[in-house]
Write a protein that holds these residues in place. Sequence first.
Motif, PDB file in Angstrom:
ATOM      1  N   LEU A   1       0.807  -1.213   0.000  1.00 17.72           N
ATOM      2  CA  LEU A   1       0.000   0.000   0.000  1.00 17.72           C
ATOM      3  C   LEU A   1       0.847   1.273   0.000  1.00 17.72           C
ATOM      4  O   LEU A   1       0.306   2.388  -0.023  1.00 17.72           O
ATOM      5  CB  LEU A   1      -0.976  -0.012   1.182  1.00 17.72           C
ATOM      6  CG  LEU A   1      -2.093  -1.057   1.064  1.00 17.72           C
ATOM      7  CD1 LEU A   1      -2.976  -1.050   2.303  1.00 17.72           C
ATOM      8  CD2 LEU A   1      -2.914  -0.859  -0.193  1.00 17.72           C
ATOM      9  N   GLN A   2       2.158   1.130  -0.026  1.00 18.59           N
ATOM     10  CA  GLN A   2       3.047   2.280  -0.193  1.00 18.59           C
ATOM     11  C   GLN A   2       3.281   2.584  -1.669  1.00 18.59           C
ATOM     12  O   GLN A   2       3.846   3.627  -2.007  1.00 18.59           O
ATOM     13  CB  GLN A   2       4.388   2.031   0.506  1.00 18.59           C
ATOM     14  CG  GLN A   2       4.296   1.939   1.997  1.00 18.59           C
ATOM     15  CD  GLN A   2       5.625   1.571   2.634  1.00 18.59           C
ATOM     16  OE1 GLN A   2       6.666   1.560   1.981  1.00 18.59           O
ATOM     17  NE2 GLN A   2       5.589   1.280   3.928  1.00 18.59           N
ATOM     18  N   ILE A   3       2.827   1.689  -2.560  1.00 20.17           N
ATOM     19  CA  ILE A   3       2.992   1.867  -4.003  1.00 20.17           C
ATOM     20  C   ILE A   3       1.718   2.521  -4.544  1.00 20.17           C
ATOM     21  O   ILE A   3       0.643   1.927  -4.467  1.00 20.17           O
ATOM     22  CB  ILE A   3       3.248   0.514  -4.697  1.00 20.17           C
ATOM     23  CG1 ILE A   3       4.474  -0.176  -4.101  1.00 20.17           C
ATOM     24  CG2 ILE A   3       3.395   0.695  -6.195  1.00 20.17           C
ATOM     25  CD1 ILE A   3       4.667  -1.605  -4.557  1.00 20.17           C
ATOM     26  N   PRO A   4       1.822   3.731  -5.093  1.00 21.22           N
ATOM     27  CA  PRO A   4       0.612   4.450  -5.539  1.00 21.22           C
ATOM     28  C   PRO A   4      -0.216   3.665  -6.580  1.00 21.22           C
ATOM     29  O   PRO A   4      -1.442   3.636  -6.481  1.00 21.22           O
ATOM     30  CB  PRO A   4       1.154   5.746  -6.140  1.00 21.22           C
ATOM     31  CG  PRO A   4       2.487   5.935  -5.509  1.00 21.22           C
ATOM     32  CD  PRO A   4       3.020   4.560  -5.247  1.00 21.22           C
TER      33      PRO A   4
ATOM     34  N   VAL B   1      -2.181   0.964  -4.870  1.00 20.97           N
ATOM     35  CA  VAL B   1      -3.316   1.510  -4.124  1.00 20.97           C
ATOM     36  C   VAL B   1      -4.484   1.761  -5.073  1.00 20.97           C
ATOM     37  O   VAL B   1      -5.630   1.417  -4.769  1.00 20.97           O
ATOM     38  CB  VAL B   1      -2.918   2.806  -3.372  1.00 20.97           C
ATOM     39  CG1 VAL B   1      -4.124   3.503  -2.783  1.00 20.97           C
ATOM     40  CG2 VAL B   1      -1.903   2.494  -2.292  1.00 20.97           C
ATOM     41  N   ARG B   2      -4.196   2.328  -6.249  1.00 19.63           N
ATOM     42  CA  ARG B   2      -5.261   2.573  -7.229  1.00 19.63           C
ATOM     43  C   ARG B   2      -5.878   1.261  -7.699  1.00 19.63           C
ATOM     44  O   ARG B   2      -7.103   1.143  -7.819  1.00 19.63           O
ATOM     45  CB  ARG B   2      -4.727   3.373  -8.414  1.00 19.63           C
ATOM     46  CG  ARG B   2      -4.541   4.839  -8.092  1.00 19.63           C
ATOM     47  CD  ARG B   2      -4.358   5.685  -9.345  1.00 19.63           C
ATOM     48  NE  ARG B   2      -3.214   5.312 -10.142  1.00 19.63           N
ATOM     49  CZ  ARG B   2      -1.980   5.791  -9.979  1.00 19.63           C
ATOM     50  NH1 ARG B   2      -1.739   6.666  -9.035  1.00 19.63           N
ATOM     51  NH2 ARG B   2      -1.001   5.399 -10.761  1.00 19.63           N
ATOM     52  N   LEU B   3      -5.046   0.254  -7.967  1.00 18.25           N
ATOM     53  CA  LEU B   3      -5.569  -1.047  -8.404  1.00 18.25           C
ATOM     54  C   LEU B   3      -6.380  -1.723  -7.298  1.00 18.25           C
ATOM     55  O   LEU B   3      -7.414  -2.337  -7.565  1.00 18.25           O
ATOM     56  CB  LEU B   3      -4.421  -1.950  -8.852  1.00 18.25           C
ATOM     57  CG  LEU B   3      -3.712  -1.542 -10.132  1.00 18.25           C
ATOM     58  CD1 LEU B   3      -2.498  -2.427 -10.368  1.00 18.25           C
ATOM     59  CD2 LEU B   3      -4.651  -1.587 -11.315  1.00 18.25           C
ATOM     60  N   TYR B   4      -5.917  -1.604  -6.079  1.00 17.08           N
ATOM     61  CA  TYR B   4      -6.621  -2.178  -4.928  1.00 17.08           C
ATOM     62  C   TYR B   4      -7.988  -1.514  -4.756  1.00 17.08           C
ATOM     63  O   TYR B   4      -9.005  -2.183  -4.544  1.00 17.08           O
ATOM     64  CB  TYR B   4      -5.754  -2.012  -3.677  1.00 17.08           C
ATOM     65  CG  TYR B   4      -6.310  -2.627  -2.428  1.00 17.08           C
ATOM     66  CD1 TYR B   4      -6.484  -3.997  -2.323  1.00 17.08           C
ATOM     67  CD2 TYR B   4      -6.651  -1.844  -1.335  1.00 17.08           C
ATOM     68  CE1 TYR B   4      -6.984  -4.573  -1.159  1.00 17.08           C
ATOM     69  CE2 TYR B   4      -7.154  -2.401  -0.169  1.00 17.08           C
ATOM     70  CZ  TYR B   4      -7.318  -3.769  -0.094  1.00 17.08           C
ATOM     71  OH  TYR B   4      -7.821  -4.336   1.045  1.00 17.08           O
ATOM     72  N   ASP B   5      -8.035  -0.191  -4.875  1.00 13.06           N
ATOM     73  CA  ASP B   5      -9.309   0.523  -4.782  1.00 13.06           C
ATOM     74  C   ASP B   5     -10.240   0.151  -5.937  1.00 13.06           C
ATOM     75  O   ASP B   5     -11.448  -0.015  -5.747  1.00 13.06           O
ATOM     76  CB  ASP B   5      -9.081   2.034  -4.761  1.00 13.06           C
ATOM     77  CG  ASP B   5      -8.440   2.516  -3.473  1.00 13.06           C
ATOM     78  OD1 ASP B   5      -8.489   1.775  -2.468  1.00 13.06           O
ATOM     79  OD2 ASP B   5      -7.869   3.627  -3.479  1.00 13.06           O
ATOM     80  N   THR B   6      -9.681   0.003  -7.131  1.00 14.74           N
ATOM     81  CA  THR B   6     -10.480  -0.401  -8.291  1.00 14.74           C
ATOM     82  C   THR B   6     -11.065  -1.787  -8.069  1.00 14.74           C
ATOM     83  O   THR B   6     -12.246  -2.022  -8.357  1.00 14.74           O
ATOM     84  CB  THR B   6      -9.611  -0.387  -9.568  1.00 14.74           C
ATOM     85  OG1 THR B   6      -9.093   0.939  -9.754  1.00 14.74           O
ATOM     86  CG2 THR B   6     -10.420  -0.795 -10.784  1.00 14.74           C
ATOM     87  N   TRP B   7     -10.261  -2.701  -7.560  1.00 20.82           N
ATOM     88  CA  TRP B   7     -10.764  -4.054  -7.283  1.00 20.82           C
ATOM     89  C   TRP B   7     -11.917  -4.004  -6.276  1.00 20.82           C
ATOM     90  O   TRP B   7     -12.942  -4.658  -6.469  1.00 20.82           O
ATOM     91  CB  TRP B   7      -9.649  -4.961  -6.763  1.00 20.82           C
ATOM     92  CG  TRP B   7     -10.175  -6.315  -6.393  1.00 20.82           C
ATOM     93  CD1 TRP B   7     -10.480  -6.763  -5.153  1.00 20.82           C
ATOM     94  CD2 TRP B   7     -10.500  -7.373  -7.291  1.00 20.82           C
ATOM     95  NE1 TRP B   7     -10.967  -8.036  -5.226  1.00 20.82           N
ATOM     96  CE2 TRP B   7     -10.991  -8.440  -6.519  1.00 20.82           C
ATOM     97  CE3 TRP B   7     -10.425  -7.529  -8.680  1.00 20.82           C
ATOM     98  CZ2 TRP B   7     -11.400  -9.642  -7.086  1.00 20.82           C
ATOM     99  CZ3 TRP B   7     -10.832  -8.725  -9.235  1.00 20.82           C
ATOM    100  CH2 TRP B   7     -11.314  -9.763  -8.442  1.00 20.82           C
ATOM    101  N   ASN B   8     -11.767  -3.222  -5.231  1.00 20.02           N
ATOM    102  CA  ASN B   8     -12.832  -3.113  -4.225  1.00 20.02           C
ATOM    103  C   ASN B   8     -14.108  -2.524  -4.829  1.00 20.02           C
ATOM    104  O   ASN B   8     -15.213  -2.959  -4.502  1.00 20.02           O
ATOM    105  CB  ASN B   8     -12.370  -2.291  -3.029  1.00 20.02           C
ATOM    106  CG  ASN B   8     -11.373  -3.054  -2.189  1.00 20.02           C
ATOM    107  OD1 ASN B   8     -11.419  -4.279  -2.105  1.00 20.02           O
ATOM    108  ND2 ASN B   8     -10.452  -2.350  -1.569  1.00 20.02           N
TER     109      ASN B   8
END
Length: 185
Positions: A115-118, A121-128
Amino acid sequence: MRRLLRPFIVIAAIIILVETWLWERIGPAIRRVIAALPFAALKQAIHDGLTRLPPYATLGVFVIPVLLLIPFKLAGLSLIAHGHVILGCGVFLLAKVVGVGLEAFLFEACKPKLLQIPLFVRLYDTWNRWVIWAHGHIDPVKRRLQAYTRLVRGGRSGRAFKLLMRFRRIQRERAAQMEGAAGRA
């Protein structure tokens, strides 16, 4: 156009929800298996090594199980293509389950660094967001199927359904008796 896309939307939603379901069920199981292993020093060394890695190196560690399981998935698909459907599906599904389980385990260990990699974080939010979207498409269908199942199993419709099945069974038995009597004559 939306009607034509509807089956693809439903299939995409189902795939996302299956991945999420596997992740939620298999990840804890893999963690329990690893916790039961007697190699405490090795497990601690791996954990310490993961925490010392910089974020992008941690991402590399996170990708390793995916790369290691690709040959098994390809072997499963090859078996399916050569007519060994059951064996091929078994190999493919086993590789999928093991891969998801390892990814879930590693994700929990590597999440703070990832989660320190921007971009991550964007991909993780997109998946959610996709998971929420998938639930929005599948949950109404699931509720309708559950209501239909309750209707068929219980209440008057359930009794009528059981009575109909009993009537059909009696008809088959009588038909079999008549065929037997005609064969003897």
